[in-house]
Scaffold this active site. Structure first.
Site, short mmCIF file in Angstrom:
data_model
loop_
_atom_site.label_atom_id
_atom_site.label_comp_id
_atom_site.label_asym_id
_atom_site.label_seq_id
_atom_site.Cartn_x
_atom_site.Cartn_y
_atom_site.Cartn_z
N ALA A 73 0.66 -1.48 0.18
CA ALA A 73 0.02 -0.54 0.00
C ALA A 73 0.88 1.26 -0.24
O ALA A 73 0.06 2.76 -0.41
CB ALA A 73 -0.84 0.00 1.22
N THR A 74 1.86 1.39 0.33
CA THR A 74 3.13 2.51 0.46
C THR A 74 3.69 3.13 -0.72
O THR A 74 2.84 4.02 -1.12
CB THR A 74 4.43 2.33 1.39
N ASN A 143 -5.53 2.58 11.42
CA ASN A 143 -4.36 1.57 12.16
C ASN A 143 -4.53 1.59 12.92
O ASN A 143 -4.07 0.77 14.29
CB ASN A 143 -3.77 1.82 10.97
N GLN A 171 -7.14 -0.74 6.37
CA GLN A 171 -7.37 -2.04 7.26
C GLN A 171 -9.25 -2.28 7.54
O GLN A 171 -8.91 -2.94 8.41
CB GLN A 171 -7.44 -0.71 8.78
N HIS A 190 -1.04 -8.18 3.33
CA HIS A 190 -0.38 -8.57 4.60
C HIS A 190 -1.43 -8.18 5.90
O HIS A 190 -1.17 -9.05 7.28
CB HIS A 190 1.11 -8.51 4.34
N THR A 226 8.93 -7.45 -13.20
CA THR A 226 8.11 -8.85 -13.00
C THR A 226 7.14 -8.78 -12.33
O THR A 226 7.77 -8.79 -10.70
CB THR A 226 8.86 -9.26 -12.96
N CYS A 310 4.85 1.28 12.22
CA CYS A 310 6.08 1.84 10.99
C CYS A 310 6.45 2.84 12.53
O CYS A 310 7.43 3.69 11.61
CB CYS A 310 5.25 2.62 9.79
N1 PLP Z 1 -1.89 2.21 5.05
C1 PLP Z 1 -2.23 1.77 6.46
C2 PLP Z 1 -3.66 2.36 7.66
C3 PLP Z 1 -1.15 0.94 6.89
O1 PLP Z 1 -2.11 0.12 8.40
C4 PLP Z 1 -0.33 0.45 6.57
C5 PLP Z 1 0.42 -0.75 7.17
O2 PLP Z 1 1.22 -0.58 8.17
C6 PLP Z 1 0.21 0.99 5.20
C7 PLP Z 1 -1.18 1.85 4.83
C8 PLP Z 1 1.40 0.77 4.85
O3 PLP Z 1 0.79 -0.65 4.11
P1 PLP Z 1 2.37 -2.03 3.35
O4 PLP Z 1 2.78 -2.43 4.33
O5 PLP Z 1 1.61 -2.65 2.52
O6 PLP Z 1 2.94 -0.72 2.27
#
Ligand code: PLP
Length: 365
Positions: A73-74, A143, A171, A190, A226, A310
């Site tokens: 997602a990042t 989150n 989430q 994940h 890829t 994070c």
């Molecule tokens: N956004 C939210 C609300 C999250 O909880 C997370 C995960 O920690 C992320 C973004 C980032 O996702 P990813 O670990 O797939 O980069």
């Protein structure tokens, strides 16, 4: 380990592991390692696995859009905001409780933040609080405190301003129905018992988001590189399971929520708790005078956290707890507990027991 940190990540589902293995060890069709872009039979089989996964992920998202796989997602959020800002130059605005992925991008783009209320809910902003011809970023489920934001209503105001709306749905994905309205949606595998290292950006049809990675023609020329059939197969299997079990998972999580509230008398809940206002697999609580860092170390057999994974280790107090009006002291007396599909009642009770025993060491019975 007693795992109570489902917002940080979730255990891999056994079905997901089974779906991934053939593509990891080369057993699928005897040639599971093939490049999905290759023209021969094994490559085409890998490509079919990727496309089946794409369909499964898309089934959990609104109709009328395309799913592009990313590393998580990042990456999806960085893509949406940095590339989006090139074609929507009116400015970027996001909620003050976005995940670091959104916050850092908004800051780097010189954007601004919308305050949330004391219960961690973003009021639907007035039109003039949003950029004209820009991007509005609001997460679906927070989150840290689990609060559910009025994404569809905010998208409506964003559209009235000619702006796009990006929703970080990480989430909420696979746990609740994703509302229609956003133009761009970021998700990850994940948090739904899939593998780490894969996520997706959903782009509404007609939204002309520029490509992100340049290189090969993968992902319809939008994100070169890829793709991993193993990660995609895992993501797809996790999405299919989530779709099948959405109601059962939510009911299980709500049962555990009731148990936790019963066990944790004397603690105060951070964030809204009303029906539809919170994902009940998250409990962020505080107790006056508790030193949460010490609690974490005294209850070390339990995996729980003080905020987002994070942000942990930074020593900084949670921006989310500060944004809902908590003092620094209250924020430092807060812990985040998260549970889900594979948390049993016994596990939860054992974890809560250990946390209560650790709080008792600090004189809080
Ligand atoms: N956004 C939210 C609300 C999250 O909880 C997370 C995960 O920690 C992320 C973004 C980032 O996702 P990813 O670990 O797939 O980069």
């Amino acid at each position: 380990m007693i795992y109570l940190d489902y917002q940080a990540t979730t255990p891999l589902a056994p079905e997901v592991r089974e779906a991934m293995l053939p593509w990891l060890v080369g057993e699928a069709e005897g040639d599971g390692f093939a490049n999905p872009a290759s023209p021969y039979r094994a490559g085409r089989a890998a490509s079919v696995a990727v496309e089946m996964a794409r369909d499964a992920v898309a089934a959990l998202l609104p109709p009328g859009g395309r799913v592009f796989f990313t590393s998580g997602a990042t990456e999806a959020i960085n893509w949406a905001l940095f590339c989006g800002a090139r074609v929507k130059p009116g400015g970027v605005v996001g909620s003050a409780i976005e995940h670091a992925a959104g916050l850092q991008c908004i800051e780097a783009l010189g954007g601004s933040l919308l305050p949330v209320g004391a219960y961690g809910l973003l009021p639907v902003p007035a039109a003039d609080a949003l950029p004209e011809g820009g991007i509005v970023a609001t997460m679906l489920v927070n989150n840290e405190i689990g609060t559910i934001q009025p994404v569809a209503a905010i998208a409506e105001v964003a559209h009235a301003r000619g702006s796009w709306m990006l929703c970080d749905a990480v989430q909420g994905f696979g746990r609740i129905v994703i509302p229609e309205g956003p133009d761009l949606i970021a998700v990850t595998a994940h948090k739904i018992h899939g593998p780490k290292g894969i996520g997706a950006l959903w782009v509404r049809d007609g939204v002309a988001l520029p490509p992100f990675m340049r290189g090969g023609a993968q992902e319809q020329g939008m994100r070169a590189g890829t793709v991993s059939p193993a990660l995609c197969a895992g993501f797809g299997a996790a999405a299919r399971l989530a779709a099948e079990r959405m109601d059962a998972d939510a009911a299980h999580v709500a049962r555990l929520w009731d148990i936790a509230l019963d066990e944790l008398q004397g603690w105060e809940i951070n964030g809204a708790t009303g029906e539809g206002q919170r994902w009940r697999g998250n409990l962020n609580i505080r107790r006056d005078g508790v030193n949460a860092t010490r609690l974490l170390s005294d209850a070390r057999q339990v995996a729980f956290s003080l905020g987002s994974a994070c942000g942990s280790g930074s020593g900084r107090v949670s921006h989310v707890l500060r944004a809902i009006g908590l003092s620094e002291a209250d924020a430092r007396s807060s812990i985040r507990l998260g549970w889900g599909r594979y948390t049993s009642e016994e596990t939860l009770r054992a974890g809560l027991g250990a946390i209560k025993a650790a709080a008792a060491l600090q004189g809080h019975i």
